[in-house]
Enzyme design. Sequence first.
Site, PDB file in Angstrom:
ATOM      1  N   HIS A 239       0.887  -1.167   0.000  1.00 40.66           N
ATOM      2  CA  HIS A 239       0.000   0.000   0.000  1.00 40.66           C
ATOM      3  C   HIS A 239       0.928   1.221   0.000  1.00 40.66           C
ATOM      4  O   HIS A 239       2.014   1.179   0.605  1.00 40.66           O
ATOM      5  CB  HIS A 239      -0.816   0.115   1.279  1.00 40.66           C
ATOM      6  CG  HIS A 239      -1.731  -1.029   1.586  1.00 40.66           C
ATOM      7  ND1 HIS A 239      -1.314  -2.155   2.212  1.00 40.66           N
ATOM      8  CD2 HIS A 239      -3.064  -1.178   1.379  1.00 40.66           C
ATOM      9  CE1 HIS A 239      -2.356  -2.977   2.376  1.00 40.66           C
ATOM     10  NE2 HIS A 239      -3.423  -2.408   1.870  1.00 40.66           N
TER      11      HIS A 239
ATOM     12  N   ASP B   9       2.359   1.986   3.339  1.00 46.06           N
ATOM     13  CA  ASP B   9       3.265   0.999   3.954  1.00 46.06           C
ATOM     14  C   ASP B   9       4.717   1.406   3.750  1.00 46.06           C
ATOM     15  O   ASP B   9       5.556   1.204   4.622  1.00 46.06           O
ATOM     16  CB  ASP B   9       3.172  -0.394   3.287  1.00 46.06           C
ATOM     17  CG  ASP B   9       1.796  -1.005   3.319  1.00 46.06           C
ATOM     18  OD1 ASP B   9       0.996  -0.626   4.182  1.00 46.06           O
ATOM     19  OD2 ASP B   9       1.538  -1.877   2.451  1.00 46.06           O
TER      20      ASP B   9
HETATM   21  C1  XUL Z   1      -7.422  -6.633   4.480  1.00 44.23           C
HETATM   22  C2  XUL Z   1      -6.673  -7.012   3.270  1.00 44.23           C
HETATM   23  C3  XUL Z   1      -5.846  -5.952   2.662  1.00 44.23           C
HETATM   24  C4  XUL Z   1      -5.792  -6.002   1.178  1.00 44.23           C
HETATM   25  C5  XUL Z   1      -5.058  -4.852   0.548  1.00 44.23           C
HETATM   26  O1  XUL Z   1      -8.214  -7.636   5.030  1.00 44.23           O
HETATM   27  O2  XUL Z   1      -6.704  -8.144   2.851  1.00 44.23           O
HETATM   28  O3  XUL Z   1      -4.575  -6.015   3.210  1.00 44.23           O
HETATM   29  O4  XUL Z   1      -5.195  -7.163   0.728  1.00 44.23           O
HETATM   30  O5  XUL Z   1      -5.584  -3.616   0.867  1.00 44.23           O
END
Ligand code: XUL
Length: 442
Positions: free
Chosen positions: A104, A107
């Site tokens: 993300h 992150d």
């Molecule tokens: C949350 C989840 C996230 C997504 C990306 O449950 O799975 O980490 O994979 O936003």
Amino acid sequence: MKKSSSHFPKIDTIRYEGPASDNPLAFRHFDPDEVMDGITFSEQMRFSIAYWHAFRGAGSDPFGPGTITRAWESGKDPISVAKTRMDAAFEFFQKIRAPFWCFHDRDIAPEGSSLLQSNKNLDKLVAHAKILQKQTGVHLLWGTANLFSNPRYMCGASTNPDAHVFAYAAAQVKKALEVTKELGGENYVFWGGREGYETLLNTDLKREQDHLAAFMHMALDYAKKIGFKGQFLIEPKPKEPTKHQYDFDVASGIAFLRTYGLEKQFKFNIETNHATLAGHTFQHEIEVAASQGMLGSIDANAGDLLLGWDTDQFNTDVRELTLAMLSIQKAGGLGTGGFNFDAKLRRPSIDLEDLFHAHIGGMDAYALAFKIARRIIAEGKLESFVEARYASFDQGYGKLIEKKKIGFKELEKLVLTQLGEPKPKSGKQEYLENLIASYLHG
Ligand code: XUL
Ligand code: CO
């Protein structure tokens, strides 16, 4: 990477040692270099490491703070800490033999005091990632934007009742698309963390779904504008953090995409623990996506039978994974997708080595399941059983039903004049379960 600057000095690159090995820091089933069907096992599996869990997760849960401390987290300047953390991450990706990573925006770089500052921070870390990707040969499976942690998104991002928040989220995804493209990301993921509601008392459900769709259309338009060619993926999840999330499961995701004319540009990123939270099996979600040619990628993890929430554990259940692999292989694989370990260490698993045990276990279980599923398909017993079960639709009036060339009137006549009462046929579930068990246990 120089040995002296290693963040994991006691751990070498993980090697394949075969099923008989008792070395806990070796692969027993995943031989990254084994060639199958003209490609390596590593190219086949496309394993990916989730940056948020492996390098931002510290073991916190709703009842207490993190327990895991890492040497690379010390330092006063958040940008240099973020760079050192990223150096450690890429060393890990190499040592665990993962060809991909996922992140993300927030992150990898700290959020600043303004959008402009956040973007500048992100640019610095993206430049660093670009160098590390080049040095290590590790690629980006997918990028995404965190539209759920910052308090501004407490009532949703694109489904927020405030257009100002929608605009902010749009700006953030615009940047996330640019950096995903810059790093050669093969996919872009939307997981609608807070795109749902806590209570219908304050919610215009129709308007919120319209806004979510408008947001996705804008993302597609912008991707086209900047020449981002990656695959767009929706990651369904029924709840958590919201009480109800709009992309509840694959079936509701397909309905949403079709309703808003988005079905040609999206596929699904299916997460095991999200499937089970929705009351489905992992294999069910894969089959539903595959049935519409919309199977995109996998977030590889597992829940806990005794806990109701998204525990994001590493999956070592070879039976569950074999069934999933059967459906994935029958569907022709994942294309630009891969198996991303969206899984985290348990709160008491505080050793650096635990990060390796976790991923080795996950990779080995998936690799073994892949091989077993391949054998099941090659031997064809299961497939021919299912084929025979539907054989009445391959000929005569059955075929006409499938071709929509026969109606109620003709079928009634057939039953009255020729067919009479159907003969019951066994579904043979126990035989089939034993058949699967024979592949798993010899
Ligand atoms: C949350 C989840 C996230 C997504 C990306 O449950 O799975 O980490 O994979 O936003
Ligand atoms: Co996920």
